[in-house]
Design a protein around this motif. Structure first.
Motif, PDB file in Angstrom:
ATOM      1  N   LYS A 136     -16.551   5.539 -13.825  1.00  0.00           N
ATOM      2  CA  LYS A 136     -17.279   4.605 -14.134  1.00  0.00           C
ATOM      3  C   LYS A 136     -17.957   3.942 -12.859  1.00  0.00           C
ATOM      4  O   LYS A 136     -17.215   3.814 -11.588  1.00  0.00           O
ATOM      5  N   LYS A 137     -18.886   3.130 -12.736  1.00  0.00           N
ATOM      6  CA  LYS A 137     -19.291   2.600 -11.657  1.00  0.00           C
ATOM      7  C   LYS A 137     -18.473   1.253 -11.284  1.00  0.00           C
ATOM      8  O   LYS A 137     -17.904   0.590 -12.023  1.00  0.00           O
ATOM      9  N   ARG A 138     -18.102   1.287  -9.948  1.00  0.00           N
ATOM     10  CA  ARG A 138     -17.180   0.312  -9.602  1.00  0.00           C
ATOM     11  C   ARG A 138     -17.705  -0.873  -8.733  1.00  0.00           C
ATOM     12  O   ARG A 138     -18.761  -0.468  -8.012  1.00  0.00           O
ATOM     13  N   LYS A 139     -17.232  -1.896  -8.665  1.00  0.00           N
ATOM     14  CA  LYS A 139     -17.606  -2.850  -7.749  1.00  0.00           C
ATOM     15  C   LYS A 139     -17.291  -2.610  -6.203  1.00  0.00           C
ATOM     16  O   LYS A 139     -15.837  -2.404  -6.218  1.00  0.00           O
ATOM     17  N   VAL A 140     -18.274  -2.357  -5.318  1.00  0.00           N
ATOM     18  CA  VAL A 140     -17.368  -2.087  -3.980  1.00  0.00           C
ATOM     19  C   VAL A 140     -18.100  -2.953  -2.987  1.00  0.00           C
ATOM     20  O   VAL A 140     -17.755  -2.748  -1.819  1.00  0.00           O
ATOM     21  N   LEU A 141     -18.918  -3.932  -3.429  1.00  0.00           N
ATOM     22  CA  LEU A 141     -19.504  -4.878  -2.275  1.00  0.00           C
ATOM     23  C   LEU A 141     -18.420  -6.065  -2.480  1.00  0.00           C
ATOM     24  O   LEU A 141     -18.239  -6.679  -3.496  1.00  0.00           O
ATOM     25  N   ILE A 142     -18.006  -6.377  -1.221  1.00  0.00           N
ATOM     26  CA  ILE A 142     -16.910  -7.537  -1.069  1.00  0.00           C
ATOM     27  C   ILE A 142     -17.426  -8.492  -0.179  1.00  0.00           C
ATOM     28  O   ILE A 142     -18.104  -8.239   0.800  1.00  0.00           O
ATOM     29  N   GLU A 143     -17.356  -9.696  -0.545  1.00  0.00           N
ATOM     30  CA  GLU A 143     -17.577 -10.679   0.305  1.00  0.00           C
ATOM     31  C   GLU A 143     -16.824 -11.220   1.568  1.00  0.00           C
ATOM     32  O   GLU A 143     -15.649 -11.058   1.345  1.00  0.00           O
ATOM     33  N   GLY A 144     -17.360 -11.182   2.974  1.00  0.00           N
ATOM     34  CA  GLY A 144     -16.603 -11.394   3.945  1.00  0.00           C
ATOM     35  C   GLY A 144     -16.016  -9.930   4.446  1.00  0.00           C
ATOM     36  O   GLY A 144     -16.255  -8.871   3.810  1.00  0.00           O
ATOM     37  N   PRO A 145     -15.174  -9.974   5.358  1.00  0.00           N
ATOM     38  CA  PRO A 145     -14.496  -8.924   5.967  1.00  0.00           C
ATOM     39  C   PRO A 145     -13.701  -8.040   4.944  1.00  0.00           C
ATOM     40  O   PRO A 145     -12.914  -8.759   3.903  1.00  0.00           O
ATOM     41  N   ILE A 146     -13.203  -7.048   5.141  1.00  0.00           N
ATOM     42  CA  ILE A 146     -12.194  -6.318   4.349  1.00  0.00           C
ATOM     43  C   ILE A 146     -11.090  -6.391   5.026  1.00  0.00           C
ATOM     44  O   ILE A 146     -10.818  -6.222   6.258  1.00  0.00           O
ATOM     45  N   GLN A 147      -9.949  -7.196   4.343  1.00  0.00           N
ATOM     46  CA  GLN A 147      -8.588  -7.709   4.960  1.00  0.00           C
ATOM     47  C   GLN A 147      -7.728  -6.326   5.335  1.00  0.00           C
ATOM     48  O   GLN A 147      -7.569  -5.317   4.295  1.00  0.00           O
ATOM     49  N   PRO A 148      -6.957  -6.348   6.310  1.00  0.00           N
ATOM     50  CA  PRO A 148      -5.897  -5.264   6.342  1.00  0.00           C
ATOM     51  C   PRO A 148      -5.093  -5.253   5.226  1.00  0.00           C
ATOM     52  O   PRO A 148      -4.466  -4.046   4.919  1.00  0.00           O
ATOM     53  N   SER A 149      -4.589  -6.263   4.522  1.00  0.00           N
ATOM     54  CA  SER A 149      -3.432  -6.205   3.324  1.00  0.00           C
ATOM     55  C   SER A 149      -4.312  -5.480   2.189  1.00  0.00           C
ATOM     56  O   SER A 149      -3.709  -4.606   1.608  1.00  0.00           O
ATOM     57  N   PHE A 150      -5.744  -5.689   1.990  1.00  0.00           N
ATOM     58  CA  PHE A 150      -6.439  -4.924   1.000  1.00  0.00           C
ATOM     59  C   PHE A 150      -6.276  -3.375   1.353  1.00  0.00           C
ATOM     60  O   PHE A 150      -6.143  -2.650   0.329  1.00  0.00           O
ATOM     61  N   ILE A 151      -6.481  -2.931   2.473  1.00  0.00           N
ATOM     62  CA  ILE A 151      -6.470  -1.697   2.828  1.00  0.00           C
ATOM     63  C   ILE A 151      -5.234  -0.943   2.746  1.00  0.00           C
ATOM     64  O   ILE A 151      -4.803  -0.051   1.949  1.00  0.00           O
ATOM     65  N   ALA A 152      -4.100  -1.586   3.114  1.00  0.00           N
ATOM     66  CA  ALA A 152      -2.544  -1.254   2.881  1.00  0.00           C
ATOM     67  C   ALA A 152      -2.390  -1.285   1.364  1.00  0.00           C
ATOM     68  O   ALA A 152      -1.735  -0.330   1.192  1.00  0.00           O
ATOM     69  N   ASP A 153      -2.836  -2.249   0.629  1.00  0.00           N
ATOM     70  CA  ASP A 153      -2.449  -2.135  -0.944  1.00  0.00           C
ATOM     71  C   ASP A 153      -3.145  -1.020  -1.286  1.00  0.00           C
ATOM     72  O   ASP A 153      -2.412  -0.344  -2.050  1.00  0.00           O
ATOM     73  N   SER A 154      -4.526  -0.536  -1.006  1.00  0.00           N
ATOM     74  CA  SER A 154      -5.092   0.803  -1.230  1.00  0.00           C
ATOM     75  C   SER A 154      -4.146   1.836  -1.023  1.00  0.00           C
ATOM     76  O   SER A 154      -4.237   2.858  -2.053  1.00  0.00           O
ATOM     77  N   ILE A 155      -3.655   1.910   0.218  1.00  0.00           N
ATOM     78  CA  ILE A 155      -2.978   3.145   0.346  1.00  0.00           C
ATOM     79  C   ILE A 155      -1.753   3.352  -0.360  1.00  0.00           C
ATOM     80  O   ILE A 155      -1.240   4.221  -1.013  1.00  0.00           O
ATOM     81  N   ILE A 182     -13.072  -5.539   9.850  1.00  0.00           N
ATOM     82  CA  ILE A 182     -13.680  -4.372   9.104  1.00  0.00           C
ATOM     83  C   ILE A 182     -14.645  -4.668   8.013  1.00  0.00           C
ATOM     84  O   ILE A 182     -14.500  -5.548   7.345  1.00  0.00           O
ATOM     85  N   SER A 183     -15.802  -3.790   8.095  1.00  0.00           N
ATOM     86  CA  SER A 183     -16.798  -4.248   7.244  1.00  0.00           C
ATOM     87  C   SER A 183     -17.142  -2.808   6.345  1.00  0.00           C
ATOM     88  O   SER A 183     -17.933  -3.013   5.193  1.00  0.00           O
ATOM     89  N   LEU A 184     -16.548  -1.959   6.609  1.00  0.00           N
ATOM     90  CA  LEU A 184     -16.482  -0.663   5.837  1.00  0.00           C
ATOM     91  C   LEU A 184     -15.397   0.064   5.528  1.00  0.00           C
ATOM     92  O   LEU A 184     -14.794   0.488   6.536  1.00  0.00           O
ATOM     93  N   PHE A 185     -14.707   0.167   4.512  1.00  0.00           N
ATOM     94  CA  PHE A 185     -13.698   0.878   4.236  1.00  0.00           C
ATOM     95  C   PHE A 185     -13.884   2.072   3.083  1.00  0.00           C
ATOM     96  O   PHE A 185     -14.319   1.793   1.932  1.00  0.00           O
ATOM     97  N   VAL A 186     -13.741   3.482   3.599  1.00  0.00           N
ATOM     98  CA  VAL A 186     -13.779   4.371   2.496  1.00  0.00           C
ATOM     99  C   VAL A 186     -12.729   5.390   2.755  1.00  0.00           C
ATOM    100  O   VAL A 186     -11.995   5.579   3.853  1.00  0.00           O
ATOM    101  N   PHE A 187     -12.020   5.686   1.666  1.00  0.00           N
ATOM    102  CA  PHE A 187     -10.572   6.173   1.452  1.00  0.00           C
ATOM    103  C   PHE A 187     -10.818   7.582   0.610  1.00  0.00           C
ATOM    104  O   PHE A 187     -11.339   7.259  -0.729  1.00  0.00           O
ATOM    105  N   ILE A 188     -10.706   8.654   1.141  1.00  0.00           N
ATOM    106  CA  ILE A 188     -10.895   9.771   0.309  1.00  0.00           C
ATOM    107  C   ILE A 188      -9.451  10.519   0.169  1.00  0.00           C
ATOM    108  O   ILE A 188      -8.753  10.693   1.239  1.00  0.00           O
ATOM    109  N   SER A 189      -9.149  11.245  -0.969  1.00  0.00           N
ATOM    110  CA  SER A 189      -7.898  11.971  -1.200  1.00  0.00           C
ATOM    111  C   SER A 189      -8.121  13.323  -1.710  1.00  0.00           C
ATOM    112  O   SER A 189      -9.054  13.258  -2.794  1.00  0.00           O
ATOM    113  N   CYS A 190      -7.460  14.345  -1.298  1.00  0.00           N
ATOM    114  CA  CYS A 190      -7.607  15.653  -1.606  1.00  0.00           C
ATOM    115  C   CYS A 190      -6.412  16.432  -1.719  1.00  0.00           C
ATOM    116  O   CYS A 190      -5.455  15.961  -1.152  1.00  0.00           O
TER     117      CYS A 190
END
Length: 145
Positions: A6-25, A100-108
């Protein structure tokens, strides 16, 4: 392999926070079929243009169009690569130098698949997604780039 999502919301207001990146990982440690993650982080550079120091970039977009194109890119990558998981987040609004303004995370399952899919998705984002950038300089002047 994940099918079209399904389509996800991918636009985030302001910078992408390191804690958001860490949580995603961290959320992926239970997905034991993944053998490799590849991550791209786009960071605002401290450039100098015409003797003026960049203090940040103000990102703008037509959100619905950008979200739709990002969803199409996701589908394209899922159809071309054996991607298990994919996350894309792009900033809107002001992002200061060093943030950070762009965060792309791929898993294979395998690293080469992750590298190849990541490279292609970042290039597609840069080529197709209608996100506009206004460089803001220390003297508050600006230039569209």
């Amino acid at each position: 392999m994940e099918t079209i999502k399904k389509k996800r919301k991918v636009l985030i207001e302001g910078p992408i926070q390191p804690s958001f990146i860490a949580d995603s990982i961290a959320k992926h440690n239970t997905k034991t079929d993944i053998g490799a993650h590849a991550i791209f982080l786009g960071q605002v550079r401290a450039d100098e243009k015409n003797g003026k120091a960049v203090k940040g970039i103000d990102y703008s977009a037509y959100p619905e169009m950008a979200e739709n194109i990002l969803a199409e890119i996701r589908e394209e990558i899922f159809s071309q690569y054996p991607v298990i998981c994919m996350h894309i987040y792009h900033s809107l609004g002001m992002v200061k130098v060093g943030e950070i303004s762009l965060f792309v995370f791929i898993s294979c399952k395998h690293r080469q698949q992750s590298f190849d899919a990541l490279r292609d998705i970042v290039e597609l984002i840069k080529a197709k997604v209608p996100v506009w950038k206004k460089e803001i300089y220390e003297d508050e002047s600006y230039a569209w780039i």
